[in-house]
Motif scaffolding. Structure first.
Motif, short mmCIF file in Angstrom:
data_model
loop_
_atom_site.label_atom_id
_atom_site.label_comp_id
_atom_site.label_asym_id
_atom_site.label_seq_id
_atom_site.Cartn_x
_atom_site.Cartn_y
_atom_site.Cartn_z
N LYS A 122 -2.06 -13.71 12.80
CA LYS A 122 -3.26 -12.95 12.44
C LYS A 122 -4.51 -13.82 12.45
N SER A 123 -4.42 -14.93 11.71
CA SER A 123 -5.59 -15.79 11.59
C SER A 123 -5.97 -16.41 12.92
N VAL A 124 -4.96 -16.78 13.69
CA VAL A 124 -5.25 -17.40 14.99
C VAL A 124 -5.96 -16.40 15.88
N THR A 125 -5.56 -15.14 15.81
CA THR A 125 -6.24 -14.11 16.59
C THR A 125 -7.71 -14.05 16.19
N ALA A 126 -7.96 -14.03 14.87
CA ALA A 126 -9.33 -13.95 14.40
C ALA A 126 -10.15 -15.14 14.87
N MET A 174 -18.48 -14.77 10.13
CA MET A 174 -17.08 -14.99 9.78
C MET A 174 -16.95 -15.53 8.36
N VAL A 175 -15.92 -15.04 7.66
CA VAL A 175 -15.66 -15.44 6.28
C VAL A 175 -14.22 -15.92 6.22
N PHE A 176 -13.98 -17.00 5.45
CA PHE A 176 -12.66 -17.62 5.46
C PHE A 176 -11.91 -17.45 4.14
N GLN A 177 -10.65 -17.95 4.18
CA GLN A 177 -9.77 -17.75 3.04
C GLN A 177 -10.11 -18.62 1.83
N CYS A 184 -18.29 -18.42 -4.63
CA CYS A 184 -18.37 -19.12 -3.35
C CYS A 184 -18.10 -18.16 -2.20
N GLN A 185 -17.16 -17.22 -2.43
CA GLN A 185 -16.90 -16.27 -1.36
C GLN A 185 -18.12 -15.41 -1.11
N ARG A 186 -18.84 -15.09 -2.17
CA ARG A 186 -20.08 -14.33 -1.99
C ARG A 186 -21.10 -15.15 -1.18
N VAL A 187 -21.15 -16.44 -1.50
CA VAL A 187 -22.07 -17.30 -0.72
C VAL A 187 -21.66 -17.29 0.75
N MET A 188 -20.36 -17.40 1.00
CA MET A 188 -19.88 -17.39 2.39
C MET A 188 -20.28 -16.09 3.07
N ILE A 189 -20.17 -14.99 2.34
CA ILE A 189 -20.54 -13.70 2.93
C ILE A 189 -22.04 -13.68 3.21
N ALA A 190 -22.82 -14.22 2.26
CA ALA A 190 -24.27 -14.29 2.48
C ALA A 190 -24.58 -15.08 3.74
N MET A 191 -23.85 -16.18 3.94
CA MET A 191 -24.09 -16.99 5.13
C MET A 191 -23.72 -16.22 6.39
N ALA A 192 -22.61 -15.48 6.31
CA ALA A 192 -22.21 -14.71 7.47
C ALA A 192 -23.23 -13.62 7.78
N ILE A 207 -16.06 -10.92 10.76
CA ILE A 207 -14.63 -11.20 10.76
C ILE A 207 -14.28 -11.84 9.43
N ALA A 208 -13.34 -11.25 8.72
CA ALA A 208 -12.98 -11.78 7.41
C ALA A 208 -11.51 -12.17 7.45
N ASP A 209 -11.24 -13.47 7.32
CA ASP A 209 -9.87 -13.98 7.44
C ASP A 209 -9.29 -14.19 6.04
N GLU A 210 -8.48 -13.25 5.57
CA GLU A 210 -7.89 -13.30 4.23
C GLU A 210 -8.94 -13.68 3.18
#
Lengths: 330, 742, 390
Positions: B65-69, B119-122, B185-193, B202-205
């Motif tokens: 899954k993640s590799v596809t993303a 893109m957002v990561f795990q 931090c995940q919110r920050v990552m989303i803000a960056m995306a 694209i949100a990876d887990e």
């Protein structure tokens, strides 16, 4: 930040006291003292010294007093009067001898440190980014060799090459015509012309070590998720490399001042001996051989203090640059 | 491929180039060079993401899954690379382009990454550089990609942080990532995306590493953002509950291929692929308690390593309905009926021939139990419950506290305490399973470790009544403690770090027998072999090392090690949390079977409420080192008496898209109070929506019995809560939501 | 392959309770060698795939074999000298001359400068000196009273001068000297490391396992030792050794001095491992399994970092070899009649001598090769030390 520096400074005090004791203990360690050496020398020359003179000398230098009294006299003179004692061998104040050699030692050490960084930094980055490339293999091989070749051997080899290829002996920090001349631009250039050989010799091991450290750190950092994330945000490879992982990889690099500095100071002793440089190294060696205890003790003490201060500086620099150290990441 | 309406929507949303969907993967192959040779992690994936929709890719770990993303944006790390296929991207600026054909370091793909696909990561904290403030990192992108000045970028950064729901964004902008919680931090990552106003995210887990309460809020955020901007989302997850919450379309992946794809309703109501069905069957769903649900169905075995891809249909070795002579020989082709897509011989009339019936029997999703069934289930519970009430507790935890000193400042003086446990009292009756739930950091693991005495509690008593009179485990030392530790055992969370890699299975499982001088020589061998068989492993494995086994098998070894001394009480600390769903079901079933067989009592620690509901008789809810509610499982889930329990329950994603909650959401703020400096009064009042100033921040509430008494329940089993307002509040549990839905 | 993965039991959902005693749900993977491989085999497999490390290992084996069989391998004994051949240059090896086969060198033509009395040596093609294997030469002790006089290679007539790598200040054969020096130079690192190991493991282990105040105390000591500049310390201590000490006394004194400085790193490694292992789940579970302190340490913790420890030990030997070489080079370490590479290199201190006899630097080559080999092996070991990390 101030708390941090304050704490580190406080820790330094007992360390310095201990170091001074160890330095004094070491110079006291050999059986006998300078007078014994002197007698032995005079006897070898067929002369002799009467007991009264010996006693007078011992008394003058306080050599027959117990260890702690001698230590206290020694250290209190240094701390309160800046008086490092008297060199038996040179018959001069130790302070004078240090004054004439220490600046060169520090000049050599710091220029080597800069040289080391200037070389190690780009090579380390290149080696990590182009992992397994030919350049990487060359750099890694040189790094391995640099660690494996003893300083003095490199010095000897360079001297031999200079002698046979360029036909002129190298050594010292000045050419004959400038040796006792007053400072001038010409003398400065002459100094630079001589400085590079000890710099290269001294810097090789450090450079090699740093290349390995930087390469390993950078490779670790390049695998971190934030690098992928930065890439996903559309940053250029150059920016990704130079801004994010490098900032983290440089931290251990900075903290290497802690060990590069003492290594340089140690290396200087032996390299200076080979290249006959007018620095503290050869002075220490002669002093140790002839049990010129105040001179040897002062040099060991000063070099140790410099090391401790260098470590402190590198820690402060690290805290300055790494918010995790500064703000205490959990 | 997509439904008619989706296509139209796509055309409306963006200036569609020649009717292409927003993103289309076709025949995507990504491979990795490993020690075992080339591994094809992605093996011909076809997938479409229509504009404005959320497409979920779901599957177990190792399914690609993640590799596809990552392949979409050319982010596959060395030694992997995309070796075939296309990633067609309908770019607003570049036209219809193949991202897979772009230089992964070139300017074009960078433009797409910066402006068009976010893109957002795990791992949110690790995905941000620790050396810069979040404002600096966000601002850098704005300056680079949007050409803003430093001042503009900062203002915009604050705006973006506010938009993704970060409170006090103007101060948080200067915080370092490691000073913030994972959710923040995940919110920050989303803000960056979002900084580049992407048309696809694209949100990876993105929520896997987060607590369930935080997960719910992040999922809400995704939905809100999508509503606002109309962007598409490609969401990677292993959690079917999350899929049901947010997906429009679902792609189920197995070993690098999409085996079934369709709308979320299609997939959940009428799963057709045997793998999809098995996945659905192996998750415990809320609303099914232990006695009503019975055993979970499982998928045997584990996902094979990519280097050992089975021939034919790669799922056939684990498939219950595989057709001999067909499934292991030829790979199934993709069947596309316009609405959904499947790769299975059982649905392929041409491949199947006439002997086997086409399709699978329609799987009726097991409805939530009817009232009658429930009543029956309750009878069963109370029947066993009656037995239970007669016996005294096996273990009684009395006012146990655990504090860790924190040192800081100039001379590293002891400044404060972290209160991991604060006066916890609990009882466990012989034969029951007590669940212990709460967010991470609530002290549930610490409590478990205190009970087995892996940690020494600071104060309090742990009374254990095994064969003799009650002894205080907290006060025991040396040999006395060791002899009692034979009866109170622990199963650890991490199947990898809890087994000494340098010892064989035989040595590991036999270790307790050796140290307690129970058995030696051939007797020891026999007992270990017997134990291995009991936990479903072959005795041949005795001379092998843990590295030869998968996570599920290692967890069986852990269980064997815990049970070989024939204990009475077993503390299972997140024992199934690290496992994939299908394996998790195997282990849960094993634990239940062993309990019945060996008369075990479990303390089952878990953050996963649906698992707890399916295996536990009673549940205790913990918050910041205190038990806030304890009652029978049914009561806790149907009729919670503490607002925290209510919030926790409402945050659990439910694997049923039809029940996608409206109005049942109670959202907790992301930030847990600092366990060093806890709020006054009720610790929960800072996040509680029912909190009343002057009451809840006054005296701390005690854990007291509630008014409702169930027939036949003694004082021991009473529903207890630590909420000052519980008698006046109407709180909703899982049952309540079901009523509301109808 | 496929038949291995087909389970024995039927649909587990319908399996009867007694299915518990069968292999429910479990596929039977084929038995691989790896599954039954212990830690050391896995380490070795990983190490083996590290090319440089294998080269280093070969180098090490050669060096230590040379050290072991030095008297047999060297053409001359360590005390053989001939003042006629002071600073004689290396001879070239010939295989054939005048159509005559056989390994041989040419003898020297000696000329003495009438003014300076300096000797110059030129090879004389007419003076053929045949070399042979297993030739008779200087007798040496094999073990105890057993002596032998055969040498692997040497002149067929023991009286002939053979200087494959030239001669030194005393007219000794440098090739033989380097071989004899291997003994001291390669073992001083080992002995020093063994001492440092004792100190480091004990103190580091106590520090890591006991923790608390003891830990703080030991850590302060370690930090203090690490803040000292090593060479001045070595020099000071070495200079303090009584001049009348014999070779053995001096040898051990020097190793102790080297170990005094090297133990800190080891102590830190050990402590770090102990600390991280103490909270490792498998160690906690070993304690819960009823294992007592000693069993936890020796059966669970120690095996987990013994490979790391060996890697660290290997990596600290080179520093010792370099230190011994440096000290001896300065005349403060070992002294003649002890022969080590550093002692041999001391002759090269004067660069006027070096100009005439550059081959005196050759012992340095041996130092470099030995240090490289050890570093390669150490790096390989470090990479292979944790075979469970993917």
């Amino acid at each position: 930040m101030l708390t941090f520096i304050g704490r580190r400074l406080l820790y330094m005090v007992p360390t310095l006291i201990l170091i001074s004791i160890v330095a004094f203990a070491i110079i006291q360690l050999p059986p006998g003292d300078y007078i014994t050496t002197m007698i032995a020398q005079m006897e070898a020359d067929g002369q002799s010294m009467d007991a009264a003179t010996i006693e007078a000398l011992r008394d003058r230098y306080g050599l027959d007093q117990p260890f702690y009294v001698q230590y206290w006299t020694w250290i209190s003179n240094i701390v309160f009067h800046g008086d490092f004692g008297h060199s038996f061998q040179w018959n001069r104040p130790v302070g004078y001898l240090l004054g004439s050699t220490l600046p060169f030692t520090m000049l050599l050490t710091f220029s080597t440190l800069l040289f080391t960084w200037a070389i190690a930094f780009p090579i380390g980055i290149f080696s990590a980014v182009k992992q397994y490339s030919i350049g990487d293999y060359v750099a890694t091989t040189i790094a391995f060799l640099g660690v494996a070749i003893p300083n003095f051997l490199l010095a000897l080899a360079l001297m031999y090459i200079a002698l046979t290829v360029f036909g002129q002996p190298v050594g010292g920090l000045f050419s004959d015509e400038y040796a006792s001349a007053p400072w001038s631009f010409g003398k400065f250039l002459d100094l630079l012309g001589h400085l590079w050989i000890p710099m290269v010799v001294l810097g090789t091991a450090g450079t090699a070590g740093l290349v390995r450290v930087l390469r390993a750190n950078l490779l670790d950092e390049l695998r971190k998720p934030y690098v992928v994330a930065a890439r996903a945000h559309g940053l250029t490879e150059r920016r990704i490399l130079l801004k994010y992982p490098l900032r983290v990889a440089v931290n251990p690099f900075l903290s290497t001042i802690g060990w590069v500095l003492p290594a340089l100071v140690s290396g200087e002793i032996i390299v200076s001996q080979v290249l006959s440089l007018p620095t503290t190294g050869p002075l220490l060696l002669r002093a140790l051989r002839s049990q010129d205890m105040y001179l040897a003790g002062a040099i060991i003490l000063i070099v140790s203090v410099l090391t401790v201060v260098g470590t402190l500086l590198s820690d402060i620099l690290l805290a300055r640059l790494d918010p995790r150290v500064r703000l205490g990441a959990r | 491929m997509t439904t008619e309406s989706a296509t139209t929507m796509a055309t409306d949303a963006v200036g569609d180039h020649a009717g292409h969907p927003l993103l289309e993967l076709s025949g995507l192959h990504t491979q990795f060079a490993t020690r075992d040779g080339m591994v094809q992690a992605v093996h011909g994936v076809d997938l479409t993401v229509p504009a404005g929709k959320t497409v979920c890719i779901v599957g177990e770990s190792g399914c690609g899954k993640s590799v596809t993303a990552r392949s979409v944006l050319g982010l596959v790390d060395h030694p992997g690379h995309v070796n075939a296929g296309h990633v067609w991207w309908n770019s607003p600026t570049l036209g219809h382009v193949d991202l897979a054909a772009m230089d992964p370091k070139g300017a074009d793909i960078r433009h797409v990454r910066a402006q068009e696909i976010g893109m957002v990561f795990q791992e949110p904290i690790a995905s941000l550089s620790p050396m810069y403030t979040v404002g600096a990192q966000l601002g850098e992108m704005l300056r680079l990609h949007q050409g803003m000045t430093k001042q503009q970028a900062r203002e915009r950064a604050v705006e973006l942080l506010t938009r993704v729901g970060i409170p006090k964004a103007h101060t948080r902008v200067d915080a370092y990532p490691w000073q913030m919680s994972g959710g923040m931090c995940q919110r920050v990552m989303i803000a960056m995306a979002l900084a580049g106003d992407p048309t696809l995210l694209i949100a990876d887990e993105p929520t896997t590493a987060l607590d369930v309460t935080i997960q719910a809020r992040i999922l809400d955020l995704f939905r809100e953002l999508q509503d606002e901007t109309g962007m598409s989302v490609l969401f990677i997850t292993h959690d079917l509950g999350v899929v049901a919450e947010i997906a429009d379309e679902v792609a189920v992946m197995y070993l690098g291929r999409v085996v079934e794809q369709g709308t979320v309703e299609e997939i959940f109501e009428n799963p057709r692929h045997p793998y999809t069905r098995a996945l659905m069957g192996s998750i415990p769903t809320l609303g099914h308690t232990r006695r009503s649900a019975g055993r979970l169905s499982t998928i045997r075995g584990t996902v094979p390593h990519g280097a050992h891809r089975p021939t034919g249909c790669s799922f056939h070795p684990r498939c219950d309905v595989a057709v001999a002579g067909l499934c292991e020989v030829t790979a199934p082709r993709t069947l596309d009926d316009g609405a959904s897509l499947i790769e299975c011989h059982r649905w392929d009339p041409e491949a199947l021939g006439s002997e086997v019936e086409l399709g699978l029997p329609t799987l009726r999703r097991e409805a939530t139990p009817t009232t009658a069934e429930r009543a029956h289930a309750e009878n069963v519970t109370s029947a066993t419950g009656n037995n239970l009430t007669e016996s005294a507790p096996l273990l009684e935890v009395r006012e146990v506290s655990m504090r860790f000193p924190v040192r800081s400042g100039f001379l590293n003086r002891h400044r404060a305490d972290v209160h991991a446990l604060d006066g916890v009292s609990l009882s466990i009756r012989p034969g029951e399973t007590l669940g212990l739930v709460g967010e991470s950091g609530c002290g549930k693991t610490t409590l478990g470790r205190c009970i087995v005495r892996a940690e020494d509690p600071t104060e309090g008593q742990i009374l254990y009544s095994g064969s003799d009179d009650a002894v205080d485990l907290a006060g025991l030392h040396g040999g006395d403690l060791r002899s009692h530790q034979r009866e109170v055992r622990m199963i650890f969370q991490d199947p990898f770090s809890s087994l000494n890699p340098r010892m064989t299975l035989g040595q590991i499982i036999g270790e307790p027998l050796v140290t307690h001088r129970v058995a030696t020589g051939s007797e020891l061998q026999d007992r270990v072999a017997q134990m291995l068989r009991r936990v479903g492993l072959s005795p041949d494995y005795m001379d092998r090392y843990p590295h030869a086994f998968s996570g599920g098998q290692r967890q069986r070894v852990n269980i064997a090690r815990a049970l070989i001394l024939e204990p009475k009480l077993v503390v299972a600390d997140e024992a199934v949390s690290a496992l994939d769903v299908s394996v998790r079901a195997q282990i849960l079933n094993l634990l239940q079977d062993l309990q019945d067989e060996l008369d075990l009592t479990y303390l089952f620690i878990s953050h996963d409420l649906s698992v707890v509901q399916s295996v536990c008789d009673r549940v205790a809810v913990m918050y910041l080192g205190k038990v806030v509610e304890v009652a029978d499982t049914q009561q806790v889930f149907d009729d919670p008496q503490h607002p925290y329990t209510e919030a926790l329950l409402s945050a659990v994603p439910i694997a049923d898209p039809a029940r996608r909650g409206e109005g049942r959401r109670i959202r907790l703020s992301d930030d847990l109070p600092d366990p060093i400096d806890r709020p006054a009064g009720c610790f929960f009042h800072t996040r509680c929506r029912h909190a009343v100033a002057g009451l809840c921040d006054g005296a701390p509430p005690a854990l007291v019995p509630t008014a409702d008494v169930v027939d036949g329940q003694d004082d021991f089993g009473r529903h207890r809560t630590a909420c000052l307002r519980h008698s006046e509040l109407e709180l909703t549990g899982i049952a309540g939501t079901q009523e509301a839905d109808r | 392959m496929t038949h291995h993965t087909i389970p024995e039991a039927g649909n587990p959902a319908t399996a009867a309770p007694e299915a518990l005693t069968t292999h429910e749900d479990i596929d039977q993977p084929p038995v691989r060698d790896k599954d039954r491989a212990s830690q050391w085999r896995l380490v070795w497999w990983r190490f083996r795939s590290h090319r440089l490390a294998m080269i280093g290992l070969a180098g090490l084996i050669i060096f230590y074999s040379v050290a072991l069989f030095a008297p047999f391998l060297a053409p001359y004994s360590s005390s053989t000298f001939d003042s006629d051949y002071i600073y004689a240059p290396p001879q070239q090896l010939h295989l054939v001359s005048d159509g005559d086969w056989g390994l041989h060198v040419y003898g020297y033509e000696l000329e003495q400068d009438p003014d300076t009395f300096a000797l110059t040596h030129t090879e004389n093609p007419d003076d053929r000196i045949d070399l042979g294997f297993f030739v008779q030469g200087d007798p040496y002790t094999v073990i105890g009273p057993v002596t032998w006089d055969r040498h692997l290679i040497g002149p067929t007539d023991a009286e002939d001068p053979v200087y494959l790598l030239g001669a030194d200040r005393l007219g000794r054969d440098l090739f033989s000297m380097i071989i004899h020096g291997t003994r001291i130079s390669m073992t001083i690192g080992l002995v020093g490391v063994a001492l440092a190991f004792g100190l480091g493991v004990t103190l580091g282990g106590i520090s890591g396992y006991v923790g608390g105040r003891t830990d703080t105390l030991i850590q302060r000591a370690v930090e203090f030792f690490m803040s000292l500049p090593t060479l001045p310390l070595w020099l000071g201590l070495a200079a303090a050794l009584p001049r009348d000490w014999g070779t053995t006394q001096r040898y051990f004194a020097i190793t102790i001095i080297l170990a005094l400085v090297a133990w800190t790193d080891l102590a830190r490694v050990v402590r770090g491992r102990f600390l991280s292992l103490r909270t490792e789940e498998f160690v906690v579970s070993a304690r819960l399994d009823g294992a007592r302190g000693r069993r936890v340490i020796f059966r669970h913790m120690l095996p987990s970092f013994s490979s790391h420890l060996i890697a660290s030990l290997t990596l600290s030997i080179p520093a010792m070899i370099l230190a011994e070489t440096s000290l001896s080079f300065l005349g403060l370490g070992l002294r003649a009649p002890t022969i080590s590479w550093g002692v041999l290199l001391e002759q090269a201190q004067n660069f006027r001598v070096l100009q005439d006899a550059p081959w005196l630097l050759l012992p340095g080559l041996a130092v470099v090769l030995a240090v490289l080999s050890l570093n390669f092996v150490g790096d390989g070991l470090r990479d292979a030390a944790d075979p469970y990390r993917s």
